[in-house]
Design an enzyme around this catalytic site. Sequence first.
Site, short mmCIF file in Angstrom:
data_model
loop_
_atom_site.label_atom_id
_atom_site.label_comp_id
_atom_site.label_asym_id
_atom_site.label_seq_id
_atom_site.Cartn_x
_atom_site.Cartn_y
_atom_site.Cartn_z
CE LYS A 78 -3.77 0.20 2.55
NZ LYS A 78 -4.59 0.15 3.80
O1 G3P Z 1 -7.12 1.22 5.67
C1 G3P Z 1 -7.58 2.48 5.34
C2 G3P Z 1 -8.97 2.79 5.75
O2 G3P Z 1 -9.70 1.63 5.93
C3 G3P Z 1 -9.09 3.74 6.90
O3 G3P Z 1 -10.26 3.55 7.57
O4 G3P Z 1 -11.66 3.66 9.55
O5 G3P Z 1 -9.47 4.84 9.56
O6 G3P Z 1 -11.34 5.69 8.17
P1 G3P Z 1 -10.69 4.51 8.78
#
Ligand code: G3P
Length: 225
Positions: free
Chosen positions: A86
Amino acid sequence: MKFLIDDANIEKIKKIYEFYAIDGVTTNPSILAKAGKNPYDVLSEIRDFIGDKAELHAQVISLKAETMIKEAYKMTEILGRETFVKIPTIPEGLKAMKKLHAQGFKITATAIYTPMQAYLAAKAGADYVAPYVNRIDNLGANGVESVKLIQNIIENCDFSTKILAASFKNSNQVQELCAFGIGAVTVSPDVIENLIRNASVKEAEQDFIDDFEKLCGQGKTMLDI
Ligand code: G3P
């Protein structure tokens, strides 16, 4: 549409794998921080559990292309070459994507908040682009509509890149993209469990059991009659 878990807690991952059909696991530095252990130990344990065929996505930390590339080499050496690296979709990240794509790495372009970031990442050779649905909603824009626009861009520009939508906070966000049909979603364990949590289903199932037991006796199932 592939369905992945967005978490690094091995117990939660095992529990979700027990009940649901899952295609892999995604992580990011904040998710790994919650695990509170050496990230390579955590990621290796996840890789061992899910196997080589399932997708594992792990993120570089550096903000400079040269170091991102070095991180990608070390990460895939430890976690397997099939691991998706990533990379944040910033200019240095796009530079790293171009080089890593040319060297055959699997790339997930992450931290995508706008459709044009997704376009540039696809152009740089990303296998997946990961738009952050709920974080886009939190900015006052529409995360689901942004993902649909990204899908149009990918199709109309004839990219082979797929969408890995991330950052879900409720069932409706997942459902809308499921109905639309994209490459993949990655969802946290609590949101996955809420996709099927429903008091009416529980009540219906209890009614069936009560009626059957009235007919055949307490605790009886189709095995006992
Ligand atoms: O992995 C990236 C993404 O899923 C971030 O999610 O929950 O931190 O907005 P969040």
